[in-house]
Write a protein that holds these residues in place. Structure first.
Motif, mmCIF file in Angstrom:
data_model
loop_
_atom_site.group_PDB
_atom_site.id
_atom_site.type_symbol
_atom_site.label_atom_id
_atom_site.label_comp_id
_atom_site.label_asym_id
_atom_site.label_seq_id
_atom_site.Cartn_x
_atom_site.Cartn_y
_atom_site.Cartn_z
ATOM 1 N N UNK A 1 0.145 -5.727 -18.130
ATOM 2 C CA UNK A 1 1.545 -4.917 -18.309
ATOM 3 C C UNK A 1 1.029 -3.306 -18.442
ATOM 4 N N UNK A 2 1.756 -2.417 -17.873
ATOM 5 C CA UNK A 2 1.639 -1.016 -18.125
ATOM 6 C C UNK A 2 1.467 -0.684 -19.618
ATOM 7 N N UNK A 3 0.695 0.145 -19.870
ATOM 8 C CA UNK A 3 0.503 0.432 -21.552
ATOM 9 C C UNK A 3 0.620 2.011 -21.682
ATOM 10 N N UNK A 4 1.736 1.933 -22.813
ATOM 11 C CA UNK A 4 1.990 3.415 -23.287
ATOM 12 C C UNK A 4 2.020 3.483 -24.834
ATOM 13 N N UNK A 5 1.001 4.440 -25.103
ATOM 14 C CA UNK A 5 0.766 4.338 -26.742
ATOM 15 C C UNK A 5 1.655 5.126 -27.445
ATOM 16 N N UNK A 6 2.882 4.884 -27.569
ATOM 17 C CA UNK A 6 3.947 5.561 -28.435
ATOM 18 C C UNK A 6 4.826 4.644 -29.292
ATOM 19 N N UNK A 7 5.655 5.096 -29.740
ATOM 20 C CA UNK A 7 6.476 4.445 -30.825
ATOM 21 C C UNK A 7 7.276 3.336 -30.010
ATOM 22 N N UNK B 1 0.774 -1.290 0.056
ATOM 23 C CA UNK B 1 -0.154 -0.031 0.082
ATOM 24 C C UNK B 1 0.681 1.223 -0.001
ATOM 25 N N UNK B 2 2.053 1.263 0.899
ATOM 26 C CA UNK B 2 2.597 2.342 0.651
ATOM 27 C C UNK B 2 3.662 2.548 -0.585
ATOM 28 N N UNK B 3 4.185 1.394 -0.892
ATOM 29 C CA UNK B 3 4.897 1.311 -2.449
ATOM 30 C C UNK B 3 4.156 0.491 -3.526
ATOM 31 N N UNK B 4 3.058 1.270 -3.959
ATOM 32 C CA UNK B 4 2.126 0.253 -5.071
ATOM 33 C C UNK B 4 2.899 -0.222 -6.323
ATOM 34 N N UNK B 5 3.922 0.177 -6.517
ATOM 35 C CA UNK B 5 4.728 -0.360 -7.583
ATOM 36 C C UNK B 5 5.819 -1.399 -7.220
ATOM 37 N N UNK B 6 5.853 -2.559 -8.042
ATOM 38 C CA UNK B 6 6.807 -3.611 -7.899
ATOM 39 C C UNK B 6 8.286 -3.170 -8.272
ATOM 40 N N UNK B 7 9.286 -3.991 -7.850
ATOM 41 C CA UNK B 7 10.733 -3.049 -8.189
ATOM 42 C C UNK B 7 10.846 -3.695 -9.671
ATOM 43 N N UNK B 8 10.419 -4.821 -10.085
ATOM 44 C CA UNK B 8 10.682 -4.788 -11.589
ATOM 45 C C UNK B 8 9.162 -4.517 -12.333
ATOM 46 N N UNK B 9 9.467 -4.042 -13.424
ATOM 47 C CA UNK B 9 7.988 -3.485 -13.982
ATOM 48 C C UNK B 9 8.121 -3.856 -15.601
ATOM 49 N N UNK B 10 6.870 -4.356 -15.929
ATOM 50 C CA UNK B 10 6.692 -4.657 -17.765
ATOM 51 C C UNK B 10 5.932 -3.411 -18.134
ATOM 52 N N UNK B 11 6.569 -3.202 -19.150
ATOM 53 C CA UNK B 11 5.651 -2.207 -19.881
ATOM 54 C C UNK B 11 5.554 -2.628 -21.131
ATOM 55 N N UNK B 12 4.236 -2.189 -21.900
ATOM 56 C CA UNK B 12 4.095 -2.372 -23.243
ATOM 57 C C UNK B 12 4.035 -1.193 -23.812
ATOM 58 N N UNK B 13 4.741 -0.760 -24.821
ATOM 59 C CA UNK B 13 5.211 0.488 -25.331
ATOM 60 C C UNK B 13 4.716 0.315 -26.994
ATOM 61 N N UNK B 14 3.360 0.650 -27.348
ATOM 62 C CA UNK B 14 3.044 0.381 -28.899
ATOM 63 C C UNK B 14 3.252 -0.857 -29.248
#
Length: 296
Positions: A65-71, A14-27
């Motif tokens: 996975x966290x999604x970012x709609x970029x190149x 709750x104090x740190x909502x993000x994990x140490x290793x993060x997966x991103x889906x960028x475009x």
């Protein structure tokens, strides 16, 4: 099952909502990185995204996975910069201006400055071939810049003296500035190889040599030998892959490119094999080969 479990190896709290290793889906491209990397530049878009408390407000793809709609391809350079705040690009990088737009979107002002086109002493764009996409430069601006530079270096052309005609001709030649760019030529070939591999192969002639690149560069190099019938109305500052040459000798194409100041920087070829007849061991090899040329 919580989606947060799919975004990394370490669980969030709750104090740190993000994990140490993060997966991103960028475009559509997947990247795996550490949370400290994404928040390494305070005030950036990624810093704002991954320091907020409400993790549910961030877009996710179907796998959590966290999604970012970029190149997605250019994001690798954004992520590299986030790691150590340094910019390292490949030689002859052709998408510098596009990467600059990505840096602006991700709110990285220092990276934007690094990618900004450099100005020469004549207050014009420098000779860095990676400074921007040639397609985005206005041809009228280029012509004005060339004429201004020629007038500055040849002031005697307007004097009307005895040497005025010669100087004016030199000025006209000086406006013909060679622009940097790539030209790719390719061809399909085939040959038949019989049972005895020691015998000479039966080669077929090259049917057509294709030309890919900017229209203005292709016309400059190949002139009247360039067949434009399949793409006749392409503007000079646009790119095409539909031109081909009226001759079928690769060496002739190489000579024209060399005369225009181009040199080969890469080549590749693919091939397939098939049996010509069911009753024999004769094999037909077909291939497609491309040669990439560049002029600084």
């Amino acid at each position: 099952m919580a989606l947060a479990d799919n975004t990394g190896c370490a669980k969030a709290s709750e104090d740190f909502p993000f994990p140490e290793i993060i997966e991103l889906n960028v475009g559509g491209q997947v990247y795996i990185t550490r949370h400290p990397t994404l928040v390494s530049v305070p005030g950036s878009l990624l810093w704002e995204m991954f320091t907020q408390k409400n993790i549910r407000s961030l877009a996710r793809d179907s796998k959590g996975r966290f999604f970012v709609d970029r190149d997605g391809f250019l994001f690798r350079y954004i992520l590299d910069y986030m790691r150590d705040q340094q910019l390292v690009l490949p030689n002859h990088f052709p998408e510098r201006s596009r990467l600059q737009r990505e840096a602006e979107y991700f709110m990285l002002p220092e990276l934007v400055k690094m990618l900004a086109p450099k100005l020469s002493k004549q207050n014009s764009l420098g000779d860095d071939p990676c400074q921007s996409d040639p397609e985005e430069l206005s041809p009228n601006v280029d012509a004005t810049r060339n004429l201004t530079s020629a007038s500055a270096t040849l002031p005697s052309a307007v004097a009307g003296g005895p040497g005025g005609a010669v100087t004016a001709s030199a000025g006209a030649a000086g406006t013909d500035v060679r622009r940097a760019g790539f030209i790719t030529i390719g061809y399909r070939g085939s040959y038949t190889l019989g049972r005895d591999s020691q015998t000479d192969a039966k080669f077929r002639r090259v049917a057509r040599i294709m030309v890919c690149g900017k229209t203005s560069l292709a016309k400059e190099v190949f002139g009247d030998t360039l067949n434009e019938s399949r793409d006749p109305d392409r503007p000079p500052e646009r790119y095409t892959s539909r031109y081909y040459l009226k001759f079928t000798f690769l060496e002739q194409a190489f000579d024209k490119l060399a005369d225009a100041g181009f040199h080969m920087v890469a080549c590749n070829s693919t091939g397939t094999c098939a049996f010509a007849h069911d009753q024999t061991d004769d094999r037909i090899w077909t291939s497609y080969t491309e040669y990439v040329f560049y002029r600084e």
